[in-house]
Design a protein around this motif. Structure first.
Motif, mmCIF file in Angstrom:
data_model
loop_
_atom_site.group_PDB
_atom_site.id
_atom_site.type_symbol
_atom_site.label_atom_id
_atom_site.label_comp_id
_atom_site.label_asym_id
_atom_site.label_seq_id
_atom_site.Cartn_x
_atom_site.Cartn_y
_atom_site.Cartn_z
ATOM 1 N N ARG A 40 -0.942 2.501 -0.957
ATOM 2 C CA ARG A 40 0.225 2.880 -0.142
ATOM 3 C C ARG A 40 1.420 3.201 -1.019
ATOM 4 N NH1 ARG A 40 -0.753 -1.278 4.845
ATOM 5 N NH2 ARG A 40 -2.570 -0.163 5.651
ATOM 6 N N GLU A 41 1.595 2.416 -2.063
ATOM 7 C CA GLU A 41 2.675 2.706 -3.016
ATOM 8 C C GLU A 41 2.535 4.121 -3.564
ATOM 9 O OE1 GLU A 41 2.812 -1.510 -5.007
ATOM 10 O OE2 GLU A 41 2.690 0.088 -6.547
ATOM 11 N N LEU A 42 1.290 4.466 -3.902
ATOM 12 C CA LEU A 42 1.054 5.776 -4.511
ATOM 13 C C LEU A 42 0.862 6.865 -3.455
ATOM 14 C CD1 LEU A 42 -1.466 4.732 -7.318
ATOM 15 C CD2 LEU A 42 0.970 5.176 -7.586
ATOM 16 N N GLU A 43 0.887 6.460 -2.184
ATOM 17 C CA GLU A 43 0.657 7.381 -1.076
ATOM 18 C C GLU A 43 -0.669 8.123 -1.188
ATOM 19 O OE1 GLU A 43 3.929 9.680 0.326
ATOM 20 O OE2 GLU A 43 5.391 8.284 -0.498
ATOM 21 N N VAL A 44 -1.677 7.377 -1.526
ATOM 22 C CA VAL A 44 -3.020 7.944 -1.566
ATOM 23 C C VAL A 44 -3.772 7.404 -0.351
ATOM 24 C CG1 VAL A 44 -5.176 8.073 -2.852
ATOM 25 C CG2 VAL A 44 -3.003 8.024 -4.078
ATOM 26 N N GLU A 45 -4.250 8.325 0.471
ATOM 27 C CA GLU A 45 -4.887 7.903 1.711
ATOM 28 C C GLU A 45 -6.301 7.370 1.458
ATOM 29 O OE1 GLU A 45 -5.309 10.708 5.397
ATOM 30 O OE2 GLU A 45 -7.226 10.380 4.398
ATOM 31 N N THR A 46 -6.645 6.298 2.162
ATOM 32 C CA THR A 46 -8.004 5.755 2.060
ATOM 33 C C THR A 46 -8.595 5.555 3.452
ATOM 34 O OG1 THR A 46 -7.404 3.425 2.231
ATOM 35 C CG2 THR A 46 -7.319 4.400 0.023
#
Ligand code: NFS
Ligand code: SF4
Length: 682
Positions: A40-46
């Protein structure tokens, strides 16, 4: 599209959506929790984000959506008020909810059996190439197991000499014939898949009587696809019968042959130590994640990564060495035979990349999320597909095809690619400092040896402890993660509840990895988590209360262990009489359905968590959950609440103890134990 643009495609939209769920509610595993936060910090969706934004279809989840022809999809949800009187729901062709749900169920069995069995076929082909010496890279390693299994395939291990004396047959000759016989099980059109006969004889006779002994592995899978085509089999009982043939062709066939031949090629597993969780990755090493299922690839990568030339190259690139870690069943395969640490289970695959420390994620087949390609775009990680059956349509994914004839060269290329990628790390690395110790490698042969002592391995001591009540029963707890339920919570709650009540657990697949991370695969955990009877046995024998038996195709080892327990005597004549139960608390894959069904058809009460897409067809559901017991002695069940899930298994185990007349023994033992503890305390 520029690289930057394509990277944007992978960046999460979660922030704009409704408030994201606290990671603590998404997993019970601290490493996973930390990595979800990091994503979430890196805004990478999982997948954890997508599970929140996309809900499952309310009709599909009931099993009553049919899209088997272009007049549909025909959707037959249960009416909100329930069914009163006659159930008049029908598809355009008239298909009932029972027909639709059973066809859908059957197609899951077909998909699962096909996946396991095609894996087995690949192993058989490589085995044959090795036996024929067409490849330098694979050799028969475990000749003891080769000789043990040969008779089951109808392969002679001795020959008659000129004077009638019995001579040992040439080992290479045995191997070639075994490979040919094994491979023939797939295309066989009539007769019986030969390994099915390993079942206890009353079980085999029952299958014969019912006419469900599989003829050939491929044939039974194809027949499901035919029968479930529009307008063919419209009798759910008859459809389930075909499910049984295909599922048995998987568990007692394709999967069992895969396990057999993998053991002969790479060695039968024996207990060893290792560790588990994302903390096994090392910031200063080249990290290679091997993910997927077939050990053909991973065995070679393990060897290639140990070559001095590779280690030198890694050092030249600034790394201290090469660290391998596994995800999913590949993890289990290389753990069982080499002690390579487990990086994580199914739901951790994207998170591994988000550590920023994975230089290559090498995948073969099954359970590989397409989104790893998107996540990898945000990091330097190279995703490398290796199997012609499984490519990912993304320009950023490399394909290095892995061929059994040039396997070692291919593996070296893959390892080199990972090493050369090490200097390209761009993001700050964050590896959660979490890993747990474990003991794995419990093939059914190893259990035999461990429990039976050094002189003569046997399951008798296990049976004795079941009969005298120290061990209440045996549970096989297996299967996946599922993003629709809290990661690992179902697995760990079910397993802890079982061992607390003196039920010894045999595990494979992603459940085994969950147990490893939770510290349940150590002998020391027995004292902490087990009931006094099981704790005593574990301490005396020096085993963990949860025995890691391998990957999902190795569920065949659980079948063999159950068969050995029957053979050792005193607990009835068939698997269905044993105080035993099966479970997949967090299943998601079609393979799990095939496994569940061969457990059931083998006489095991089998409980699934999450949900089963059959509740839209109550009559069919009742057939699976209840009527099948009258036919096979085993039946399906579904229970999403993990504590209740375990309790149902224990209740079944107690029912079987009672039927065997050993329920009283257990009461005595526990009284003894309580009395002894009182004495000790006094
Ligand atoms: Ni089994 Fe292995 Fe895990 Fe499920 Fe997938 S890895 S074959 S299917 S998700 S247990
Ligand atoms: Fe509808 Fe029958 Fe076609 Fe299924 S097979 S989609 S129920 S018409």
């Amino acid at each position: 599209m520029s690289v930057e643009d394509s990277k944007k495609g992978a960046v999460a939209t979660v922030k704009k959506e409704k408030k994201a769920i606290n990671p603590r509610e998404l997993t019970i595993d601290p490493a996973t929790e930390m990595m979800i936060e990091r994503s979430r910090e890196l805004e990478v969706e999982t997948i954890f984000d997508r599970a929140q934004t996309m809900k499952a279809c309310n009709i599909g989840i009931q099993g009553t959506c049919c899209k088997n022809c272009a007049q549909g999809p025909c959707r037959l949800p249960l009416p909100k008020s329930g069914i009163e009187g006659e159930d008049t729901r029908k598809g355009l062709c008239g298909a009932t909810p029972e027909t639709i749900a059973s066809r859908n169920f059957a197609r899951m069995v077909a998909g699962g059996a096909a996946a396991h069995s095609d894996h087995g076929r690949g192993v058989a082909e490589t085995f044959l190439a090795a036996a024929r010496k067409e490849t330098e890279d694979y050799r028969i390693k475990d000749t003891k197991k080769l000789l043990e299994i040969a008779p089951d395939y109808g392969v002679e291990t001795t020959v008659q000499g000129e004077d009638g004396e019995v001579l040992d047959r040439d080992i290479d000759e045995i191997a070639v014939e075994l490979g040919e016989r094994a491979l023939a099980q797939w295309g066989q059109q009539e007769g019986e898949v030969c390994t099915v006969k390993r079942a206890p004889s009353p079980r085999y006779e029952l299958w014969k009587k019912l006419g469900v002994v599989p003829r050939g592995i491929d044939r039974e899978i194809v027949e499901i696809m035919h029968r479930t085509h529009m307008g063919v089999d419209q009798d759910y009982e008859n459809i389930v019968e075909q499910c049984t043939r295909a599922a048995l062709a998987d568990g007692w066939g394709g999967s069992m042959i895969a396990t057999d031949l993998q053991d002969v090629l790479f060695g039968c597993p024996y207990p060893l130590k290792s560790s588990a969780n994302l903390g096994v990755l090392k910031a200063d090493h080249v990290n290679i994640i091997i993910h997927g299922h077939e050990p053909l690839l991973s065995e070679m990568i393990v060897q290639a990564s140990e070559l001095p030339e590779m280690i030198d190259l890694a050092k030249e690139k600034g790394a201290k060495g090469i660290q391998l870690g596994g995800i999913c069943c590949t993890a289990n395969e290389i753990l069982m035979r080499h002690g390579v640490p487990l990086a994580g289970n199914y739901l951790q695959q994207e998170l591994a990349i988000i550590t920023g420390a994975v230089d290559a994620m090498v995948v073969d087949v099954q359970c590989i999320m397409e989104n790893i390609a998107n996540v990898a775009k945000c990091f330097h990680t190279k995703v490398i597909t290796t199997n012609p059956r499984a490519k990912i349509a993304s320009g950023d994914v490399m394909h290095i095809e892995f061929d059994e004839h040039t396997a070692f060269e291919d593996a070296k290329r893959i390892v080199r690619t990972a090493i050369e990628n090490f200097p390209n790390r761009e993001k700050e690395i964050m590896i959660p400092d979490k890993s747990s110790d474990l003991v794995a490698g419990f093939s059914y042969e190893a259990i035999n040896y461990h429990l039976g002592g050094t002189f003569r391995g046997s399951y008798t001591p296990l049976n004795d402890n079941i009969i005298n009540g120290r061990i209440r029963g045996v549970a096989g707890v297996v299967g996946c993660n599922n993003a629709r339920t809290t990661h690992n919570d179902g697995h760990i709650t079910v397993v802890k509840e079982l061992i607390k009540h003196d039920v010894i657990v045999l595990t494979t697949g992603c459940n085994a990895i969950a147990c490893a991370k939770a510290g349940l695969l150590t002998p020391e955990s027995a004292k902490v988590f087990c009931g006094s009877g099981l704790a005593e046995v574990c301490e005396a024998v020096g085993i963990p209360p949860v025995l890691h038996m391998g990957s999902c195709v190795d569920n065949s080892r659980i079948l063999m262990a159950a068969t050995e327990v029957v053979k050792a005597g005193g607990l009835g004549n068939d698997i269905s009489e044993l105080p035993a139960a099966g479970s997949a608390p967090e299943w998601m894959s079609e393979k799990a359905i095939s496994i569940g069904h061969y457990f059931v058809a083998s006489g095991v009460y089998t409980v699934f968590g999450v949900h089963l897409p059959v509740n839209g067809a109550p009559v069919f559901q009742d057939y699976l959950y209840d009527k099948l017991e009258g036919i096979y002695g085993g039946m399906w069940d579904m229970e999403p609440d993990p504590v209740e899930h375990a309790r149902k298994m224990i209740a079944h185990i107690d029912k079987k103890r009672k039927a065997l007349g050993i329920d009283k023994a257990r009461e005595r033992v526990l009284m003894d134990m309580a009395a002894r503890q009182k004495l000790e305390a006094a």
